[in-house]
Write a protein that holds these residues in place. Structure first.
Motif, PDB file in Angstrom:
ATOM      1  N   LYS A 131       0.609  30.703  20.634  1.00 17.46           N
ATOM      2  CA  LYS A 131      -0.403  30.935  19.615  1.00 17.46           C
ATOM      3  C   LYS A 131      -0.689  32.441  19.476  1.00 17.46           C
ATOM      4  N   LYS A 132      -0.705  33.163  20.601  1.00 15.71           N
ATOM      5  CA  LYS A 132      -0.956  34.599  20.563  1.00 15.71           C
ATOM      6  C   LYS A 132       0.165  35.328  19.828  1.00 15.71           C
ATOM      7  N   ILE A 133       1.398  34.923  20.044  1.00 15.95           N
ATOM      8  CA  ILE A 133       2.537  35.540  19.350  1.00 15.95           C
ATOM      9  C   ILE A 133       2.442  35.285  17.852  1.00 15.95           C
ATOM     10  N   LYS A 134       2.074  34.065  17.475  1.00 15.36           N
ATOM     11  CA  LYS A 134       1.925  33.721  16.064  1.00 15.36           C
ATOM     12  C   LYS A 134       0.811  34.569  15.422  1.00 15.36           C
ATOM     13  N   THR A 135      -0.293  34.770  16.141  1.00 16.95           N
ATOM     14  CA  THR A 135      -1.401  35.582  15.648  1.00 16.95           C
ATOM     15  C   THR A 135      -0.961  37.030  15.447  1.00 16.95           C
ATOM     16  N   ILE A 136      -0.188  37.555  16.385  1.00 12.35           N
ATOM     17  CA  ILE A 136       0.301  38.930  16.286  1.00 12.35           C
ATOM     18  C   ILE A 136       1.251  39.082  15.108  1.00 12.35           C
ATOM     19  N   ILE A 137       2.131  38.137  14.925  1.00  9.94           N
ATOM     20  CA  ILE A 137       3.089  38.188  13.807  1.00  9.94           C
ATOM     21  C   ILE A 137       2.352  38.127  12.475  1.00  9.94           C
ATOM     22  N   LEU A 138       1.355  37.243  12.367  1.00 13.42           N
ATOM     23  CA  LEU A 138       0.572  37.137  11.133  1.00 13.42           C
ATOM     24  C   LEU A 138      -0.182  38.440  10.856  1.00 13.42           C
ATOM     25  N   ALA A 139      -0.786  39.015  11.880  1.00 13.46           N
ATOM     26  CA  ALA A 139      -1.505  40.279  11.715  1.00 13.46           C
ATOM     27  C   ALA A 139      -0.557  41.388  11.259  1.00 13.46           C
ATOM     28  N   PHE A 140       0.629  41.421  11.843  1.00  7.72           N
ATOM     29  CA  PHE A 140       1.617  42.441  11.459  1.00  7.72           C
ATOM     30  C   PHE A 140       2.061  42.228  10.010  1.00  7.72           C
ATOM     31  N   TRP A 141       2.301  40.982   9.622  1.00  6.06           N
ATOM     32  CA  TRP A 141       2.690  40.689   8.242  1.00  6.06           C
ATOM     33  C   TRP A 141       1.592  41.107   7.268  1.00  6.06           C
ATOM     34  N   ASN A 142       0.311  40.830   7.598  1.00  2.00           N
ATOM     35  CA  ASN A 142      -0.797  41.243   6.741  1.00  2.00           C
ATOM     36  C   ASN A 142      -0.853  42.762   6.607  1.00  2.00           C
ATOM     37  N   TYR A 143      -0.587  43.461   7.707  1.00  2.00           N
ATOM     38  CA  TYR A 143      -0.545  44.927   7.679  1.00  2.00           C
ATOM     39  C   TYR A 143       0.571  45.411   6.746  1.00  2.00           C
ATOM     40  N   ILE A 144       1.761  44.876   6.905  1.00  2.00           N
ATOM     41  CA  ILE A 144       2.887  45.266   6.049  1.00  2.00           C
ATOM     42  C   ILE A 144       2.555  44.977   4.588  1.00  2.00           C
ATOM     43  N   PHE A 145       2.020  43.791   4.316  1.00  2.00           N
ATOM     44  CA  PHE A 145       1.714  43.396   2.939  1.00  2.00           C
ATOM     45  C   PHE A 145       0.667  44.319   2.314  1.00  2.00           C
ATOM     46  N   ASN A 146      -0.498  44.457   2.980  1.00  2.00           N
ATOM     47  CA  ASN A 146      -1.609  45.212   2.395  1.00  2.00           C
ATOM     48  C   ASN A 146      -1.378  46.721   2.397  1.00  2.00           C
ATOM     49  N   ASP A 147      -0.836  47.277   3.471  1.00  2.00           N
ATOM     50  CA  ASP A 147      -0.737  48.725   3.588  1.00  2.00           C
ATOM     51  C   ASP A 147       0.572  49.308   3.069  1.00  2.00           C
ATOM     52  N   TRP A 148       1.625  48.521   3.010  1.00  2.00           N
ATOM     53  CA  TRP A 148       2.905  49.035   2.549  1.00  2.00           C
ATOM     54  C   TRP A 148       3.297  48.453   1.196  1.00  2.00           C
ATOM     55  N   LEU A 149       3.426  47.130   1.148  1.00  2.00           N
ATOM     56  CA  LEU A 149       3.929  46.513  -0.079  1.00  2.00           C
ATOM     57  C   LEU A 149       2.967  46.679  -1.252  1.00  2.00           C
ATOM     58  N   MET A 150       1.660  46.557  -0.990  1.00  2.00           N
ATOM     59  CA  MET A 150       0.687  46.726  -2.078  1.00  2.00           C
ATOM     60  C   MET A 150       0.526  48.197  -2.461  1.00  2.00           C
ATOM     61  N   GLY A 151       1.153  49.096  -1.709  1.00  2.00           N
ATOM     62  CA  GLY A 151       1.153  50.517  -2.042  1.00  2.00           C
ATOM     63  C   GLY A 151       2.386  50.963  -2.798  1.00  2.00           C
ATOM     64  N   LEU A 152       3.305  50.045  -3.040  1.00  2.00           N
ATOM     65  CA  LEU A 152       4.501  50.406  -3.809  1.00  2.00           C
ATOM     66  C   LEU A 152       4.101  50.770  -5.239  1.00  2.00           C
ATOM     67  N   PRO A 153       4.692  51.828  -5.794  1.00  2.00           N
ATOM     68  CA  PRO A 153       4.277  52.271  -7.127  1.00  2.00           C
ATOM     69  C   PRO A 153       4.917  51.489  -8.279  1.00  2.00           C
ATOM     70  N   PHE A 154       5.316  50.249  -8.026  1.00  2.00           N
ATOM     71  CA  PHE A 154       5.947  49.435  -9.057  1.00  2.00           C
ATOM     72  C   PHE A 154       5.148  48.143  -9.239  1.00  2.00           C
ATOM     73  N   HIS A 155       4.436  48.061 -10.356  1.00  2.00           N
ATOM     74  CA  HIS A 155       3.562  46.925 -10.598  1.00  2.00           C
ATOM     75  C   HIS A 155       4.312  45.602 -10.548  1.00  2.00           C
ATOM     76  N   SER A 156       5.493  45.535 -11.095  1.00  2.00           N
ATOM     77  CA  SER A 156       6.216  44.265 -11.160  1.00  2.00           C
ATOM     78  C   SER A 156       6.501  43.708  -9.763  1.00  2.00           C
ATOM     79  N   ILE A 157       6.760  44.574  -8.794  1.00  2.00           N
ATOM     80  CA  ILE A 157       6.986  44.103  -7.417  1.00  2.00           C
ATOM     81  C   ILE A 157       5.682  43.584  -6.823  1.00  2.00           C
TER      82      ILE A 157
END
Length: 180
Positions: free
Chosen positions: A2-28
């Motif tokens: 369960k702890k590993i799953k929580t860490i993976i989810l937290a990392f995915w949320n970080y990638i999504f919010n801080d990296w992917l949502m910062g891409l300068p391409f609206h369509s992506i």
């Protein structure tokens, strides 16, 4: 496990919010949000750095404009946004908050409903359990703690009704910009 799953989810949320949502391409960004949120209608524009918390409880209608650095929180209840809504930059919409009367710093939540043609100016905070009626305007810097009736203008901390809106609500705030 369960702890590993929580860490993976937290990392995915970080990638999504801080990296992917910062891409300068609206369509992506739009494609990714359509995959992640419970419902995203057509014609929405999400500027860079929209932050999403618990996307499966977020429902978004059509032709809305989400400016930079908006936080959409679905952790404590549903977040429902209608059509033709314009949300200014650095706005936080919360469905979960801490209970100030709890000895254990417990949380409490509630649904947030934003009806059609609502205009939320910059740096507004909307707290859990609030409904903002059709065509309402929320002034810059306001903190919305209670329901706002349709076609009213609210401002302040906490937000209070300061006027009536007279618009015929025939606009479409969803404009697409390159590299924003």
């Amino acid at each position: 496990m369960k702890k590993i799953k929580t860490i993976i989810l937290a990392f995915w949320n970080y990638i999504f919010n801080d990296w992917l949502m910062g891409l300068p391409f609206h369509s992506i960004r739009y494609f990714l949000l359509r995959q992640r949120l419970n419902k995203v209608g057509q014609g929405n524009f999400f500027r860079m750095y929209t932050e999403i918390r618990n996307p499966r409880k977020i429902y978004i209608g059509n032709w809305n404009s989400f400016n930079q650095r908006i936080l959409l929180d679905g952790r404590g209840g549903k977040l429902i946004i209608g059509d033709y809504v314009d949300i200014g930059q650095e706005t936080n919409i919360w469905t979960l908050e801490h209970d100030p009367n709890s000895d254990n710093h417990a949380t409490k939540g509630g649904d947030v409903v934003i009806e059609d043609y609502v205009w939320i100016a910059s740096r507004v905070t909307i707290l859990p359990g609030v409904k903002i009626g059709k065509g309402a305007v929320i002034a810059t810097g306001s903190i919305v703690t209670k329901d706002i009736p349709p076609m009213t203008i609210a401002a302040g901390v906490p937000a209070k009704i300061i006027g009536k809106r007279k618009s015929k609500l025939k606009y479409n705030p969803s404009k697409k910009y390159w590299f924003r």
